[in-house]
Design a protein around this motif. Structure first.
Motif, PDB file in Angstrom:
ATOM      1  N   GLY A  11       0.796  -1.224   0.000  1.00  0.00           N
ATOM      2  CA  GLY A  11       0.000   0.000   0.000  1.00  0.00           C
ATOM      3  C   GLY A  11       0.829   1.275   0.000  1.00  0.00           C
ATOM      4  N   ASP A  12       2.124   1.171   0.299  1.00  0.00           N
ATOM      5  CA  ASP A  12       3.013   2.343   0.306  1.00  0.00           C
ATOM      6  C   ASP A  12       3.626   2.626  -1.065  1.00  0.00           C
ATOM      7  OD1 ASP A  12       2.785   2.818   3.112  1.00  0.00           O
ATOM      8  OD2 ASP A  12       4.334   1.305   3.516  1.00  0.00           O
ATOM      9  N   CYS A  13       3.556   1.697  -1.987  1.00  0.00           N
ATOM     10  CA  CYS A  13       4.305   1.796  -3.247  1.00  0.00           C
ATOM     11  C   CYS A  13       4.020   3.079  -4.030  1.00  0.00           C
ATOM     12  CB  CYS A  13       4.050   0.578  -4.122  1.00  0.00           C
ATOM     13  SG  CYS A  13       4.814  -0.938  -3.482  1.00  0.00           S
ATOM     14  N   ALA A  14       2.781   3.462  -4.176  1.00  0.00           N
ATOM     15  CA  ALA A  14       2.455   4.664  -4.957  1.00  0.00           C
ATOM     16  C   ALA A  14       3.047   5.908  -4.305  1.00  0.00           C
ATOM     17  CB  ALA A  14       0.939   4.805  -5.113  1.00  0.00           C
ATOM     18  N   GLU A  15       2.991   6.000  -2.986  1.00  0.00           N
ATOM     19  CA  GLU A  15       3.532   7.173  -2.296  1.00  0.00           C
ATOM     20  C   GLU A  15       5.059   7.195  -2.384  1.00  0.00           C
ATOM     21  OE1 GLU A  15       3.431  10.793  -0.108  1.00  0.00           O
ATOM     22  OE2 GLU A  15       2.086   9.759  -1.478  1.00  0.00           O
ATOM     23  N   LEU A  16       5.706   6.041  -2.288  1.00  0.00           N
ATOM     24  CA  LEU A  16       7.165   5.992  -2.404  1.00  0.00           C
ATOM     25  C   LEU A  16       7.601   6.410  -3.806  1.00  0.00           C
ATOM     26  CD1 LEU A  16       8.002   2.725  -0.434  1.00  0.00           C
ATOM     27  CD2 LEU A  16       7.764   5.067   0.409  1.00  0.00           C
ATOM     28  N   THR A  17       6.880   5.961  -4.814  1.00  0.00           N
ATOM     29  CA  THR A  17       7.172   6.360  -6.181  1.00  0.00           C
ATOM     30  C   THR A  17       6.998   7.867  -6.345  1.00  0.00           C
ATOM     31  OG1 THR A  17       6.606   4.193  -7.063  1.00  0.00           O
ATOM     32  CG2 THR A  17       6.458   6.056  -8.599  1.00  0.00           C
ATOM     33  N   ARG A  18       5.944   8.429  -5.769  1.00  0.00           N
ATOM     34  CA  ARG A  18       5.736   9.881  -5.848  1.00  0.00           C
ATOM     35  C   ARG A  18       6.885  10.621  -5.191  1.00  0.00           C
ATOM     36  NH1 ARG A  18       5.055  13.995  -2.982  1.00  0.00           N
ATOM     37  NH2 ARG A  18       4.855  12.833  -1.051  1.00  0.00           N
ATOM     38  N   ILE A  19       7.340  10.169  -4.020  1.00  0.00           N
ATOM     39  CA  ILE A  19       8.446  10.826  -3.323  1.00  0.00           C
ATOM     40  C   ILE A  19       9.693  10.838  -4.207  1.00  0.00           C
ATOM     41  CG2 ILE A  19      10.044  10.602  -1.373  1.00  0.00           C
ATOM     42  CD1 ILE A  19       7.615   9.622   0.300  1.00  0.00           C
ATOM     43  N   VAL A  20       9.985   9.720  -4.858  1.00  0.00           N
ATOM     44  CA  VAL A  20      11.160   9.644  -5.742  1.00  0.00           C
ATOM     45  C   VAL A  20      11.015  10.605  -6.913  1.00  0.00           C
ATOM     46  CG1 VAL A  20      12.412   8.161  -7.366  1.00  0.00           C
ATOM     47  CG2 VAL A  20      11.740   7.268  -5.134  1.00  0.00           C
ATOM     48  N   ARG A  21       9.915  10.520  -7.618  1.00  0.00           N
ATOM     49  CA  ARG A  21       9.762  11.268  -8.875  1.00  0.00           C
ATOM     50  C   ARG A  21       9.590  12.764  -8.690  1.00  0.00           C
ATOM     51  NH1 ARG A  21       5.965   7.192 -12.452  1.00  0.00           N
ATOM     52  NH2 ARG A  21       7.505   5.509 -12.562  1.00  0.00           N
ATOM     53  N   THR A  22       9.216  13.207  -7.499  1.00  0.00           N
ATOM     54  CA  THR A  22       9.026  14.644  -7.267  1.00  0.00           C
ATOM     55  C   THR A  22      10.129  15.265  -6.424  1.00  0.00           C
ATOM     56  OG1 THR A  22       7.637  14.286  -5.297  1.00  0.00           O
ATOM     57  CG2 THR A  22       6.507  14.414  -7.459  1.00  0.00           C
ATOM     58  N   SER A  23      11.167  14.513  -6.118  1.00  0.00           N
ATOM     59  CA  SER A  23      12.246  15.028  -5.274  1.00  0.00           C
ATOM     60  C   SER A  23      12.905  16.256  -5.901  1.00  0.00           C
ATOM     61  CB  SER A  23      13.304  13.945  -5.057  1.00  0.00           C
ATOM     62  OG  SER A  23      14.426  14.484  -4.389  1.00  0.00           O
ATOM     63  N   SER A  24      12.929  17.345  -5.158  1.00  0.00           N
ATOM     64  CA  SER A  24      13.559  18.566  -5.663  1.00  0.00           C
ATOM     65  C   SER A  24      15.072  18.417  -5.797  1.00  0.00           C
ATOM     66  CB  SER A  24      13.223  19.756  -4.764  1.00  0.00           C
ATOM     67  OG  SER A  24      13.750  19.556  -3.460  1.00  0.00           O
ATOM     68  N   ALA A  25      15.663  17.439  -5.138  1.00  0.00           N
ATOM     69  CA  ALA A  25      17.096  17.187  -5.273  1.00  0.00           C
ATOM     70  C   ALA A  25      17.441  16.746  -6.695  1.00  0.00           C
ATOM     71  CB  ALA A  25      17.546  16.130  -4.269  1.00  0.00           C
ATOM     72  N   TYR A  26      16.449  16.313  -7.443  1.00  0.00           N
ATOM     73  CA  TYR A  26      16.674  15.826  -8.796  1.00  0.00           C
ATOM     74  C   TYR A  26      16.109  16.769  -9.859  1.00  0.00           C
ATOM     75  CZ  TYR A  26      18.558  11.564  -6.898  1.00  0.00           C
ATOM     76  OH  TYR A  26      19.352  10.668  -6.220  1.00  0.00           O
ATOM     77  N   ASP A  27      15.946  18.036  -9.509  1.00  0.00           N
ATOM     78  CA  ASP A  27      15.497  19.016 -10.486  1.00  0.00           C
ATOM     79  C   ASP A  27      16.573  19.223 -11.548  1.00  0.00           C
ATOM     80  OD1 ASP A  27      13.044  19.373  -9.302  1.00  0.00           O
ATOM     81  OD2 ASP A  27      13.604  21.207  -8.235  1.00  0.00           O
ATOM     82  N   GLY A  28      16.165  19.785 -12.669  1.00  0.00           N
ATOM     83  CA  GLY A  28      17.110  20.113 -13.731  1.00  0.00           C
ATOM     84  C   GLY A  28      17.697  18.881 -14.398  1.00  0.00           C
ATOM     85  N   ARG A  29      18.999  18.923 -14.621  1.00  0.00           N
ATOM     86  CA  ARG A  29      19.662  17.862 -15.383  1.00  0.00           C
ATOM     87  C   ARG A  29      19.608  16.509 -14.691  1.00  0.00           C
ATOM     88  NH1 ARG A  29      26.002  17.563 -15.027  1.00  0.00           N
ATOM     89  NH2 ARG A  29      26.329  17.968 -12.829  1.00  0.00           N
TER      90      ARG A  29
END
Length: 152
Positions: A11-29
């Motif tokens: 049940g946590d999988c969707a939220e964990l995926t969201r945390i990864v894909r929206t991480s501001s540490a990975y903005d830009g390049r």
């Protein structure tokens, strides 16, 4: 409310995926590194995935440990380590890395590797990791990444 670290559930999988894909540490390049990454039931079944949460709330962050990963027999690797942007600054990164090391030790591992996102290297060094090498650019990742390790 007390924050605890526990095993992730399907049940946590969707939220964990969201945390990864929206991480501001990975903005830009750096966005290319996480744009397609996610945590699903197969990943959860194959690896140690632990989440930090307050009470029964959603995950605030998580780490994963994979074995084998980088290194030799008796060594593992932190594959994911993310804290949700809204939960940054609460010490969750320290809590999660501490848990990853404890979990690895409990499984008989002697070293835990991290191929770090370059801006995160300082965090891991502050947590007690040491630099053991550099991973060269490969594919869509056009920059070198620090290779760090925690001695357990």
């Amino acid at each position: 409310m007390t924050t605890r670290v526990e095993d992730a559930t399907i049940g946590d999988c969707a939220e964990l995926t969201r945390i990864v894909r929206t991480s501001s540490a990975y903005d830009g390049r750096y966005r290319v590194m996480v744009a397609e990454l996610g945590i699903d039931a197969d990943y959860l079944a194959a690896h140690l995935v632990r989440v930090a949460r307050d009470g029964d709330g959603p995950p605030l962050g998580f780490h994963t440990v994979i074995v084998p990963g980088c290194g030799a027999d008796g060594e593992g690797e932190v594959d994911f380590m993310f804290v949700d942007g809204a939960a940054q600054g609460r010490g969750l990164g320290r809590l999660l890395i501490s848990d990853a090391c404890e979990q690895a030790r409990a499984r008989g591992l002697r070293r835990l590797h991290v191929v770090s996102h370059p801006p995160s290297e300082g965090f891991y060094l502050a947590m007690g990791a040491r630099r053991v090498g550099v991973v060269p650019p490969e594919g869509e990742i056009t920059w070198s990444r620090p290779h760090l390790a925690f001695e357990l």
